[in-house]
Design an enzyme around this catalytic site. Sequence first.
Site, PDB file in Angstrom:
ATOM      1  N   CYS A  14       6.740 -15.307 -68.622  1.00  0.00           N
ATOM      2  CA  CYS A  14       7.598 -14.979 -68.508  1.00  0.00           C
ATOM      3  C   CYS A  14       8.556 -14.912 -66.610  1.00  0.00           C
ATOM      4  O   CYS A  14       9.334 -15.247 -66.482  1.00  0.00           O
ATOM      5  CB  CYS A  14       8.018 -13.977 -68.677  1.00  0.00           C
ATOM      6  SG  CYS A  14       7.421 -12.456 -67.643  1.00  0.00           S
ATOM      7  N   GLU A  58      12.804  -6.019 -71.024  1.00  0.00           N
ATOM      8  CA  GLU A  58      12.114  -7.453 -70.839  1.00  0.00           C
ATOM      9  C   GLU A  58      12.333  -8.180 -70.827  1.00  0.00           C
ATOM     10  O   GLU A  58      11.400  -8.585 -71.906  1.00  0.00           O
ATOM     11  CB  GLU A  58      10.562  -6.873 -70.062  1.00  0.00           C
ATOM     12  CG  GLU A  58      10.398  -5.398 -69.481  1.00  0.00           C
ATOM     13  CD  GLU A  58      11.602  -5.070 -67.775  1.00  0.00           C
ATOM     14  OE1 GLU A  58      12.106  -5.808 -67.520  1.00  0.00           O
ATOM     15  OE2 GLU A  58      11.544  -4.165 -67.961  1.00  0.00           O
ATOM     16  N   LYS A 102       6.427  -4.000 -83.910  1.00  0.00           N
ATOM     17  CA  LYS A 102       6.643  -5.094 -84.712  1.00  0.00           C
ATOM     18  C   LYS A 102       5.674  -6.251 -84.284  1.00  0.00           C
ATOM     19  O   LYS A 102       6.874  -6.223 -82.975  1.00  0.00           O
ATOM     20  CB  LYS A 102       8.056  -5.671 -85.054  1.00  0.00           C
ATOM     21  CG  LYS A 102       8.220  -6.885 -85.707  1.00  0.00           C
ATOM     22  CD  LYS A 102       9.357  -7.751 -85.852  1.00  0.00           C
ATOM     23  CE  LYS A 102       9.348  -8.932 -85.014  1.00  0.00           C
ATOM     24  NZ  LYS A 102       8.203  -9.652 -85.087  1.00  0.00           N
TER      25      LYS A 102
END
Length: 541
Positions: free
Chosen positions: A327, A293, A212
């Site tokens: 990130c 993560e 997804k």
Amino acid sequence: MGKGVFQVPQAVNEPVKSYAPGTPERDAVLKAYKELYNSKVEVPLYIGGEEIKTGDTAPMNPPHDHQHHLGDYHKASKEHVEKAIKSALEAREKWANLEWEQRAAVFLKAAELIAGPYRYKINAATMIGQSKNIFQAEIDSACELIDFLRFNVEYMTRIYEEQPESSSEAWNRLEYRPLEGFVYAVTPFNFTAIAGNLPSAPALMGNVAVWKPSDSQVYSARVIMEVFKEAGLPDGVINMVMGDPKMISDTILENRDFAGLHFTGSTTVFKNLWKQIGENIHNYRSYPRIVGETGGKDFIIAHPSAKPKQVATAISRGAFEFQGQKCSAASRVYLPKSMWEEVKSYVVEDVKSFKMGSPEDMSNFITAVIHEASFDKLAKFIDAAKNDSDAEIVVGGNYDKSKGWFVEPTVILTNDPKYSTMCTELFGPVVTVYLYEDEKWNDTLKLVDDNEYALTGAILSQDRYAAAEATKALQNAAGNFYINDKPTGAVVGQQPFGGARGSGTNDKAGSILNLYRWISPRTIKETFVPPTDYRYPFLGE
Ligand SMILES: NC(=O)c1ccc[n+]([C@@H]2O[C@H](COP(=O)([O-])OP(=O)(O)OC[C@H]3O[C@@H](n4cnc5c(N)ncnc54)[C@H](O)[C@@H]3O)[C@@H](O)[C@H]2O)c1
Ligand SMILES: N[C@@H](CCC=O)C(=O)O
């Protein structure tokens, strides 16, 4: 059939092309950009061998030009998700039993397709759909994805080579089976490479997957599926579904054959998925592997001995590349008071020199943030900083959503080390600076360490003792720790990437450690001459 102990090509990092004016790659990517921009695409679901257009669609728009219609992607119903699971499970037996070198060949071919014929298309799709400038697109959707595919193949063979001790009486073998079931890969908007890696790493190890992608990355996700298909990935091994994330996750996580989650995205979503898996634990065939993560609040700390220009550049690149939507992006900075005026002058100069606009204009360093929700969140925090007595805007602070989701790179200065923007992940071009008294170096290390996240961090220092102190004091504050560098830009095969605490399970995407999560080893002991007497040697006397 003939057999051999095959050796795979040695993995090397894909060289990053420059896209400098006058280079053939610059012309090629601009041509691909224009072609894509001026055509309409539909992104279907990929289930088994079928490309399914459900008719329930949502539009795709470039973040830097949100009224431009790129086409639509099709959303799955619960029945489609169930069909994707069924198709994965039907593909499983043949794929899991295929010789490893055949699986390796598929993904090595995918890497070469991206390095060659698909390079400009996947880069252009990433520039358009995720609003990356060309340099950021190249290091992500071309180079990092190629590296993931190549290095994972090499790591797979290293795992297979790892075998237990044997003796002349008994031969011990380890067989690295894929998980019994299917893997659910859920990917974020910000890296095309992560989107390609999360379903393909388990698939390389013989697993099947339902993938997804993020709604905001489907545009380049389609190119990834095209590449996998052209590389010869058999139908059903990776199935791609989009739509309501909650419905998709509910449907998948209630399935008995759910065997693993390979997630990258925000901390809250991951924690909720983990909780849901826990609640369903009695329904599963096996204990699912959970790899995630997640978010970060990545730091830069400068020691008084650091060079101000280096500190400033680490901030300008570490905080603002790809609009801070990494990130790993630096978002809290700790500077000695004595250094501030000089660092400030360089950072302000950098920020004022950034050009902002569409990635089609390659002189733009900054483009748009991903969507309106992100824009609104950033605007809210910037406005609060304008009004709060314990914060001030040093540079930036403007935003404009009339054409695209444009937020000016913004530096906030605060006198509160726990000010909201020192703690909350904003995921945008906003960095907050806290100034410490030069002599309070050790106390400041404690402040840096006291954080919910532990993804990346950097220390800049000319003083070796200070660098060593920080390395030790911040041992648990970052999974990727940088000395005299910015905290971003990990390269596959060089800096295995991932964090702990609220930042994830630290399974280091693109490393051998990650691949271990997608196998379930079987130990086989074969005894050559089995005993024929139960007695111990001394019992027979
Ligand atoms: N640590 C890392 O390696 C890493 C790498 C990239 C991004 N990130 C993190 O990802 C986040 C940004 O990406 P994003 O905005 O796409 O994150 P996100 O959490 O909003 O979305 C990630 C994925 O989860 C899906 N999702 C959202 N709600 C869900 C739900 N209720 N159930 C199931 N799935 C759901 C999304 O559709 C998407 O596919 C940041 O927090 C960033 O730090 C971490
Ligand atoms: N691998 C990237 C971060 C990926 C997350 O967004 C880096 O090191 O900057």
